[in-house]
Design a protein around this motif. Structure first.
Motif, PDB file in Angstrom:
ATOM      1  N   SER A  48       0.831  -1.207   0.000  1.00 13.68           N
ATOM      2  CA  SER A  48       0.000   0.000   0.000  1.00 13.68           C
ATOM      3  C   SER A  48       0.865   1.256   0.000  1.00 13.68           C
ATOM      4  N   SER A  49       1.902   1.264   0.814  1.00 12.60           N
ATOM      5  CA  SER A  49       2.809   2.413   0.849  1.00 12.60           C
ATOM      6  C   SER A  49       3.536   2.578  -0.483  1.00 12.60           C
ATOM      7  N   LYS A  50       3.972   1.479  -1.061  1.00 14.82           N
ATOM      8  CA  LYS A  50       4.656   1.560  -2.360  1.00 14.82           C
ATOM      9  C   LYS A  50       3.707   2.050  -3.439  1.00 14.82           C
ATOM     10  N   TYR A  55       2.078   6.177  -7.201  1.00 15.66           N
ATOM     11  CA  TYR A  55       1.006   7.045  -7.694  1.00 15.66           C
ATOM     12  C   TYR A  55       1.414   8.513  -7.603  1.00 15.66           C
ATOM     13  N   THR A  56       2.001   8.884  -6.481  1.00 18.47           N
ATOM     14  CA  THR A  56       2.437  10.269  -6.301  1.00 18.47           C
ATOM     15  C   THR A  56       3.529  10.623  -7.301  1.00 18.47           C
ATOM     16  N   GLU A  57       4.482   9.720  -7.461  1.00 19.51           N
ATOM     17  CA  GLU A  57       5.597   9.992  -8.364  1.00 19.51           C
ATOM     18  C   GLU A  57       5.157  10.064  -9.831  1.00 19.51           C
ATOM     19  N   PRO A  62       3.949  15.153 -11.327  1.00 16.13           N
ATOM     20  CA  PRO A  62       3.965  15.907 -12.588  1.00 16.13           C
ATOM     21  C   PRO A  62       2.871  16.978 -12.674  1.00 16.13           C
ATOM     22  N   LEU A  63       1.713  16.706 -12.098  1.00 14.38           N
ATOM     23  CA  LEU A  63       0.643  17.716 -12.112  1.00 14.38           C
ATOM     24  C   LEU A  63       1.001  18.923 -11.254  1.00 14.38           C
ATOM     25  N   LEU A  64       1.512  18.667 -10.058  1.00 14.34           N
ATOM     26  CA  LEU A  64       1.843  19.768  -9.153  1.00 14.34           C
ATOM     27  C   LEU A  64       3.043  20.571  -9.642  1.00 14.34           C
ATOM     28  N   THR A  78       4.637  16.731  -3.674  1.00 14.30           N
ATOM     29  CA  THR A  78       5.315  16.177  -4.853  1.00 14.30           C
ATOM     30  C   THR A  78       6.295  15.075  -4.489  1.00 14.30           C
ATOM     31  N   ILE A  79       6.579  14.920  -3.206  1.00 14.34           N
ATOM     32  CA  ILE A  79       7.539  13.918  -2.741  1.00 14.34           C
ATOM     33  C   ILE A  79       6.794  12.612  -2.443  1.00 14.34           C
ATOM     34  N   PRO A  80       7.141  11.514  -3.104  1.00 12.98           N
ATOM     35  CA  PRO A  80       6.441  10.239  -2.881  1.00 12.98           C
ATOM     36  C   PRO A  80       6.459   9.786  -1.426  1.00 12.98           C
ATOM     37  N   PHE A  81       7.583   9.965  -0.749  1.00 12.61           N
ATOM     38  CA  PHE A  81       7.681   9.546   0.652  1.00 12.61           C
ATOM     39  C   PHE A  81       6.677  10.303   1.510  1.00 12.61           C
ATOM     40  N   TYR A  82       6.491  11.586   1.230  1.00 17.12           N
ATOM     41  CA  TYR A  82       5.549  12.405   1.996  1.00 17.12           C
ATOM     42  C   TYR A  82       4.131  11.842   1.853  1.00 17.12           C
ATOM     43  N   ALA A  83       3.739  11.506   0.640  1.00 14.91           N
ATOM     44  CA  ALA A  83       2.397  10.967   0.407  1.00 14.91           C
ATOM     45  C   ALA A  83       2.201   9.646   1.144  1.00 14.91           C
TER      46      ALA A  83
END
Length: 137
Positions: A48-50, A55-57, A62-64, A78-83
């Protein structure tokens, strides 16, 4: 000693030995089953975390990055880890026993610094690059 007493003693010994064997086998079966359940839940949480990070990456970042705000202000979204961290923290409201931390030995954010036991795990995977899982007994 009467024959009936000998027979009862023999039955008690056989029954006791059978009970011990059944208890040992049941305990080992239940422990294996519990271990499989915990590993399955851990794999689901990690996946789930991956998925959140990917998804964020691939889609959110790219949208943000195209927004006017991105040029002036750092957007942690924009940072995948943050999401993944934010998503997992929201999950912790319902599942308080679970935590998520991308522990590193030399992080840019001190919150992510690995504790001693986490550093041991990080070093294990550094020394064994082919391994994907470490299960303690």
């Amino acid at each position: 000693m009467k024959l009936l007493a000998k027979f009862n003693l023999l039955l008690i010994l056989v029954f006791g030995l059978g009970l011990v064997l059944i208890a040992f086998n049941a305990r080992s079966f239940l422990m294996d089953d519990a271990k499989k359940a915990v590993l399955s839940q851990a794999e689901l949480m990690a996946a789930s975390s991956k998925a959140t990070r990917d998804y964020t990456e691939e889609e959110i970042g790219p949208l943000l990055e195209k927004t006017p705000q991105h040029a002036d202000v750092f957007l942690p979204q924009t940072i995948p880890f943050y999401a993944a961290t934010v998503t997992f923290n929201r999950l912790r409201k319902d599942f308080p026993d679970y935590t998520y931390k991308e522990a590193t030995l030399n992080p840019t954010n001190l919150v992510d610094r690995a504790e001693d036991w986490q550093a041991d795990i990080v070093n294990y995977f550094r020394n064994h690059p082919g391994e994907t899982q470490l299960v303690a007994n």
